[in-house]
Design an enzyme around this catalytic site. Sequence first.
Site, PDB file in Angstrom:
ATOM      1  N   TRP A 182      -2.182  10.209  -0.029  1.00  0.00           N
ATOM      2  CA  TRP A 182      -0.991   9.425   0.276  1.00  0.00           C
ATOM      3  C   TRP A 182      -0.307   8.739  -0.587  1.00  0.00           C
ATOM      4  CZ3 TRP A 182       0.601   4.306   0.838  1.00  0.00           C
ATOM      5  CH2 TRP A 182       1.507   3.949   1.553  1.00  0.00           C
ATOM      6  N   HIS A 233       1.996  -3.619 -11.710  1.00  0.00           N
ATOM      7  CA  HIS A 233       2.294  -3.506 -10.173  1.00  0.00           C
ATOM      8  C   HIS A 233       2.622  -4.727  -9.714  1.00  0.00           C
ATOM      9  CE1 HIS A 233       0.215  -1.481  -6.417  1.00  0.00           C
ATOM     10  NE2 HIS A 233       1.642  -1.020  -6.739  1.00  0.00           N
ATOM     11  N   ASP A 243       8.726   6.831  -7.294  1.00  0.00           N
ATOM     12  CA  ASP A 243       7.247   7.165  -7.514  1.00  0.00           C
ATOM     13  C   ASP A 243       6.974   8.203  -6.774  1.00  0.00           C
ATOM     14  OD1 ASP A 243       4.552   6.361  -6.842  1.00  0.00           O
ATOM     15  OD2 ASP A 243       4.802   4.434  -6.161  1.00  0.00           O
ATOM     16  N   GLU A 275       6.718   7.827 -11.577  1.00  0.00           N
ATOM     17  CA  GLU A 275       5.433   7.244 -11.323  1.00  0.00           C
ATOM     18  C   GLU A 275       4.317   8.147 -10.321  1.00  0.00           C
ATOM     19  OE1 GLU A 275       5.739   3.454  -9.177  1.00  0.00           O
ATOM     20  OE2 GLU A 275       3.800   3.206  -8.860  1.00  0.00           O
ATOM     21  N   HIS A 332      12.718  -2.006  -4.968  1.00  0.00           N
ATOM     22  CA  HIS A 332      12.959  -0.925  -4.319  1.00  0.00           C
ATOM     23  C   HIS A 332      14.157  -0.555  -3.337  1.00  0.00           C
ATOM     24  CE1 HIS A 332       8.054  -0.950  -4.363  1.00  0.00           C
ATOM     25  NE2 HIS A 332       8.452  -1.238  -5.301  1.00  0.00           N
ATOM     26  N   ASN A 369      -5.241  -3.992  -0.553  1.00  0.00           N
ATOM     27  CA  ASN A 369      -4.594  -3.737   0.567  1.00  0.00           C
ATOM     28  C   ASN A 369      -5.755  -2.987   1.415  1.00  0.00           C
ATOM     29  OD1 ASN A 369      -2.474  -3.436   2.424  1.00  0.00           O
ATOM     30  ND2 ASN A 369      -1.100  -2.647   0.841  1.00  0.00           N
ATOM     31  N   ARG A 423      14.294   1.431  -8.215  1.00  0.00           N
ATOM     32  CA  ARG A 423      13.248   2.393  -7.852  1.00  0.00           C
ATOM     33  C   ARG A 423      13.966   3.166  -6.597  1.00  0.00           C
ATOM     34  NH1 ARG A 423       7.487   2.344  -5.102  1.00  0.00           N
ATOM     35  NH2 ARG A 423       8.631   2.380  -3.424  1.00  0.00           N
ATOM     36  N   ASP A 450       1.580  -6.421  -1.786  1.00  0.00           N
ATOM     37  CA  ASP A 450       0.173  -6.798  -1.746  1.00  0.00           C
ATOM     38  C   ASP A 450      -0.383  -7.495  -2.588  1.00  0.00           C
ATOM     39  OD1 ASP A 450       1.047  -3.811  -1.562  1.00  0.00           O
ATOM     40  OD2 ASP A 450      -0.903  -3.846  -2.592  1.00  0.00           O
ATOM     41  N   HIS A 504       3.801   9.058  -5.787  1.00  0.00           N
ATOM     42  CA  HIS A 504       2.633   8.368  -5.023  1.00  0.00           C
ATOM     43  C   HIS A 504       1.557   9.399  -4.889  1.00  0.00           C
ATOM     44  CE1 HIS A 504       1.362   5.491  -1.988  1.00  0.00           C
ATOM     45  NE2 HIS A 504       2.167   4.828  -2.955  1.00  0.00           N
ATOM     46  N   GLU A 511       7.700  -4.652 -11.650  1.00  0.00           N
ATOM     47  CA  GLU A 511       7.871  -4.346 -10.208  1.00  0.00           C
ATOM     48  C   GLU A 511       7.797  -5.773  -9.536  1.00  0.00           C
ATOM     49  OE1 GLU A 511       4.864  -2.177  -8.187  1.00  0.00           O
ATOM     50  OE2 GLU A 511       6.242  -1.218  -6.799  1.00  0.00           O
ATOM     51  N   GLU A 526      -1.564   2.202 -10.901  1.00  0.00           N
ATOM     52  CA  GLU A 526      -1.603   1.222  -9.853  1.00  0.00           C
ATOM     53  C   GLU A 526      -2.977   1.470  -9.192  1.00  0.00           C
ATOM     54  OE1 GLU A 526       1.700   1.833  -7.629  1.00  0.00           O
ATOM     55  OE2 GLU A 526       0.536   2.695  -5.810  1.00  0.00           O
ATOM     56  N   ARG A 565       0.446   1.134 -15.284  1.00  0.00           N
ATOM     57  CA  ARG A 565       0.897   0.577 -13.900  1.00  0.00           C
ATOM     58  C   ARG A 565      -0.154  -0.398 -13.367  1.00  0.00           C
ATOM     59  NH1 ARG A 565       4.518  -0.827 -11.406  1.00  0.00           N
ATOM     60  NH2 ARG A 565       4.335   0.252  -9.532  1.00  0.00           N
ATOM     61  N   TYR A 600       6.536   7.871   2.211  1.00  0.00           N
ATOM     62  CA  TYR A 600       6.333   6.627   1.541  1.00  0.00           C
ATOM     63  C   TYR A 600       7.249   5.872   0.959  1.00  0.00           C
ATOM     64  CZ  TYR A 600       5.437   3.634  -2.366  1.00  0.00           C
ATOM     65  OH  TYR A 600       5.492   2.556  -3.107  1.00  0.00           O
TER      66      TYR A 600
END
Length: 409
Positions: free
Chosen positions: A409, A319, A217, A243, A122, A37, A147, A323, A219, A346, A269, A290, A159
């Site tokens: 991020w 994961h 998550d 996560e 999600h 990605n 999630r 993407d 993140h 996921e 991930e 992940r 996010y």
Amino acid sequence: MKIIAADVIVSSPDRNFVTLKITTDEGLTGLGDGTLNGRELSVASYLADHVVPLLIGRDPHRIEDTWQFLYRSAYWRRGPVTMAAIAAVDVALWDIKAKAAGMPLYQLLGGASRTGIMAYGHASGRDLPELFDSIRRHLDLGYRSIRVQTSVPGINAVYGVAAQPGVDGKRYDYEPAQRTPLPAEEDWDSRAYLRHLPEVFEAVRNEFGPELPLLHDGHHRMTPIQAARLGKALEPYDLFWLEDCTPAENQEALRLVRQHTTTPLAIGEVFNTVWDYQTLIREQLIDYVRSAVTHTGGITAMRKLLDFAAQYQIKSGIHGPTDISPVGMAAALHLDLAIHNFGIQEYMQHGALTNEVFRQSFTFTDGYLHPGEQPGLGVELDEQVAARFPYVPAYLPFNRLKDGTVHDW
Ligand code: EZ4
Ligand code: CO
């Protein structure tokens, strides 16, 4: 059998995908997913400029040898671009081997260890009514694990929160990469997030009851002590996992988190080799791996990683955002079905144009995925349709704190 051609196909139906198509002298073809990605063209170049010439004339059945050759002969090891390129080759070769055997890939990996693959979707919302609505919509789609991501008062863009319904009126799951020439700037405030999130989980539990498996998550945004505090605060709401609570290239950080909370932890991930997990797995600092098949060197490397994890009762949580192309998803599903230490998969679901480019035989029924019974991976690429959608620059956002500091991020 010999490889006579390898083509790198970059297309952008709903988002950018890098697909490797390997062709043999016997007319068999195999597909691999090399999508990374926001860095798609780097993998495309790595493959086309440096890997394709090495593949021509090789025996496609020698998967382990090809993997080791690509990994070791480059001299420069690991890294997301290299490992995504190796994964694309590896998955395409498994596709060919399984087609040659006339079997779905999972049969070559030892056969099915279960009848279906539990998937999570999600759900997200800017406030509780929107979040509850999103959870209900996912339950209606069949998901049995959800999630939960939420906006946070005082933060403009967080996010994982689906911005708005798609043009067809249906809610399309959150797609973090935006088709812009430069990455979008978002904002972040860990203290506001830590104050808000436990209240949201309390409300979700009150509304949906104790049974529904809920995931979240983080993140990569918290420090170890913040992650420890969040894990502890979420214990009453019985998460399936928390996560990426910290940026886990510092594996030792998870010792601190683990000392303070029994909330199950999932990480990896952004990892791309087994080396990224050495401390995490050996010291049992996580509960779920992940990694993406597409970012961690393909089926060959993932199988070894998950076998290592199995010794410590650590399970898979492969994961599966948008993407990961349908080719990468299919590879994950064959592995999920075959391994013993499967945890959860996921599954965000691709858009309609993506499904036109990639014809898939995997199914999603009552919350369970299955890779299907087609020989190989069970995914076909329609190159003519793919050619209608050339690459579009698109990037993941990045974060700045209120004082302008760049944050994870
Ligand atoms: O942000 O795949 O758990 N899923 C995720 C994803 C990632 C994207 C990045 O490309 O964290 O949504
Ligand atoms: Co994630």
